[in-house]
Motif scaffolding. Structure first.
Motif, PDB file in Angstrom:
ATOM      1  N   LEU A  82      35.282  -2.690 120.575  1.00 57.16           N
ATOM      2  CA  LEU A  82      34.452  -2.445 119.405  1.00 57.16           C
ATOM      3  C   LEU A  82      35.206  -1.703 118.310  1.00 57.16           C
ATOM      4  O   LEU A  82      35.066  -2.014 117.127  1.00 57.16           O
ATOM      5  CB  LEU A  82      33.196  -1.683 119.816  1.00 57.16           C
ATOM      6  CG  LEU A  82      32.222  -2.476 120.694  1.00 57.16           C
ATOM      7  CD1 LEU A  82      31.160  -1.563 121.271  1.00 57.16           C
ATOM      8  CD2 LEU A  82      31.603  -3.623 119.920  1.00 57.16           C
ATOM      9  N   LEU A  83      36.004  -0.710 118.704  1.00 56.67           N
ATOM     10  CA  LEU A  83      36.763   0.028 117.694  1.00 56.67           C
ATOM     11  C   LEU A  83      37.858  -0.838 117.084  1.00 56.67           C
ATOM     12  O   LEU A  83      38.161  -0.714 115.895  1.00 56.67           O
ATOM     13  CB  LEU A  83      37.342   1.308 118.296  1.00 56.67           C
ATOM     14  CG  LEU A  83      36.295   2.383 118.626  1.00 56.67           C
ATOM     15  CD1 LEU A  83      36.947   3.559 119.349  1.00 56.67           C
ATOM     16  CD2 LEU A  83      35.564   2.852 117.384  1.00 56.67           C
ATOM     17  N   LEU A  85      35.184  -1.868 126.561  1.00 54.80           N
ATOM     18  CA  LEU A  85      34.230  -2.231 125.511  1.00 54.80           C
ATOM     19  C   LEU A  85      34.393  -1.322 124.299  1.00 54.80           C
ATOM     20  O   LEU A  85      34.362  -1.787 123.158  1.00 54.80           O
ATOM     21  CB  LEU A  85      32.803  -2.175 126.034  1.00 54.80           C
ATOM     22  CG  LEU A  85      31.698  -2.546 125.043  1.00 54.80           C
ATOM     23  CD1 LEU A  85      31.911  -3.944 124.476  1.00 54.80           C
ATOM     24  CD2 LEU A  85      30.339  -2.434 125.713  1.00 54.80           C
ATOM     25  N   LEU A  86      34.591  -0.037 124.535  1.00 56.02           N
ATOM     26  CA  LEU A  86      34.812   0.896 123.433  1.00 56.02           C
ATOM     27  C   LEU A  86      36.034   0.484 122.631  1.00 56.02           C
ATOM     28  O   LEU A  86      35.998   0.419 121.397  1.00 56.02           O
ATOM     29  CB  LEU A  86      34.973   2.324 123.980  1.00 56.02           C
ATOM     30  CG  LEU A  86      35.277   3.411 122.956  1.00 56.02           C
ATOM     31  CD1 LEU A  86      34.153   3.533 121.936  1.00 56.02           C
ATOM     32  CD2 LEU A  86      35.519   4.733 123.669  1.00 56.02           C
ATOM     33  N   ARG A  99      33.950  -1.524 114.467  1.00 60.15           N
ATOM     34  CA  ARG A  99      32.510  -1.373 114.597  1.00 60.15           C
ATOM     35  C   ARG A  99      32.164   0.092 114.818  1.00 60.15           C
ATOM     36  O   ARG A  99      32.952   0.860 115.364  1.00 60.15           O
ATOM     37  CB  ARG A  99      31.996  -2.185 115.806  1.00 60.15           C
ATOM     38  CG  ARG A  99      32.314  -3.675 115.768  1.00 60.15           C
ATOM     39  CD  ARG A  99      31.398  -4.447 114.837  1.00 60.15           C
ATOM     40  NE  ARG A  99      29.998  -4.242 115.091  1.00 60.15           N
ATOM     41  CZ  ARG A  99      29.255  -4.979 115.891  1.00 60.15           C
ATOM     42  NH1 ARG A  99      29.772  -5.994 116.543  1.00 60.15           N
ATOM     43  NH2 ARG A  99      27.973  -4.704 116.061  1.00 60.15           N
ATOM     44  N   ASN A 100      30.991   0.485 114.387  1.00 60.27           N
ATOM     45  CA  ASN A 100      30.473   1.805 114.713  1.00 60.27           C
ATOM     46  C   ASN A 100      30.014   1.787 116.169  1.00 60.27           C
ATOM     47  O   ASN A 100      29.448   0.797 116.628  1.00 60.27           O
ATOM     48  CB  ASN A 100      29.296   2.171 113.809  1.00 60.27           C
ATOM     49  CG  ASN A 100      29.732   2.398 112.382  1.00 60.27           C
ATOM     50  OD1 ASN A 100      30.822   2.893 112.133  1.00 60.27           O
ATOM     51  ND2 ASN A 100      28.891   2.024 111.441  1.00 60.27           N
ATOM     52  N   VAL A 101      30.261   2.889 116.865  1.00 66.45           N
ATOM     53  CA  VAL A 101      29.956   2.942 118.289  1.00 66.45           C
ATOM     54  C   VAL A 101      29.250   4.255 118.602  1.00 66.45           C
ATOM     55  O   VAL A 101      29.640   5.309 118.101  1.00 66.45           O
ATOM     56  CB  VAL A 101      31.248   2.869 119.130  1.00 66.45           C
ATOM     57  CG1 VAL A 101      30.936   2.951 120.610  1.00 66.45           C
ATOM     58  CG2 VAL A 101      32.035   1.609 118.814  1.00 66.45           C
ATOM     59  N   VAL A 151      28.189   6.248 122.166  1.00 65.36           N
ATOM     60  CA  VAL A 151      28.242   6.264 123.626  1.00 65.36           C
ATOM     61  C   VAL A 151      27.061   7.100 124.094  1.00 65.36           C
ATOM     62  O   VAL A 151      27.061   8.319 123.945  1.00 65.36           O
ATOM     63  CB  VAL A 151      29.583   6.845 124.133  1.00 65.36           C
ATOM     64  CG1 VAL A 151      29.587   6.931 125.652  1.00 65.36           C
ATOM     65  CG2 VAL A 151      30.751   6.003 123.618  1.00 65.36           C
ATOM     66  N   ALA A 161      38.877   7.153 120.777  1.00 63.95           N
ATOM     67  CA  ALA A 161      38.325   7.335 119.432  1.00 63.95           C
ATOM     68  C   ALA A 161      39.416   7.787 118.457  1.00 63.95           C
ATOM     69  O   ALA A 161      39.521   7.260 117.345  1.00 63.95           O
ATOM     70  CB  ALA A 161      37.184   8.347 119.464  1.00 63.95           C
TER      71      ALA A 161
END
Length: 103
Positions: free
Chosen positions: A7-8, A3-4, A12-14, A16, A33
């Motif tokens: 999104l990246l 999912l990370l 998208r801003n994430v 955790v 990241a």
């Protein structure tokens, strides 16, 4: 992690929202990241064993963490290390009145 990455990839801003108590627990997150050029920020809550136990005991039964899990996490808890190369690190402390201070 999937999912990370998703999104990246979508730029998208994430955030955790997890304890990730050790450097090893954070390693994979930080690698992803960096792969995507994300800005990495750590919010470090220095251990407060007595306060953690009291706050956990006050939680509704369905959301209470078993004592063994709480003590295990506290035992493994390590603050951010310079080698992790976070872009920013904030220290968060409970203010004793139900809120927090952030330094």
């Amino acid at each position: 992690m999937a999912l990370l990455t998703e999104l990246l990839t979508a730029q998208r801003n994430v955030a955790v929202d997890n304890t990730n108590p050790s450097i090893a627990d954070r390693r994979g997150l930080l690698a992803i990241a960096r792969e995507y050029g994300a800005h990495t920020v750590a919010y470090w809550f220095p251990p407060d064993r007595d306060g953690s136990v009291a706050r956990n005991a006050a939680r509704p039964p369905k959301t209470r963490v078993p004592d063994v899990g709480l003590y295990d996490t506290l035992k493994r808890l390590m603050g951010p290390h310079p080698a992790e190369r976070f872009d920013a690190v904030y220290v968060v402390r409970f203010d004793g009145e139900g809120g927090f201070t952030v330094e």
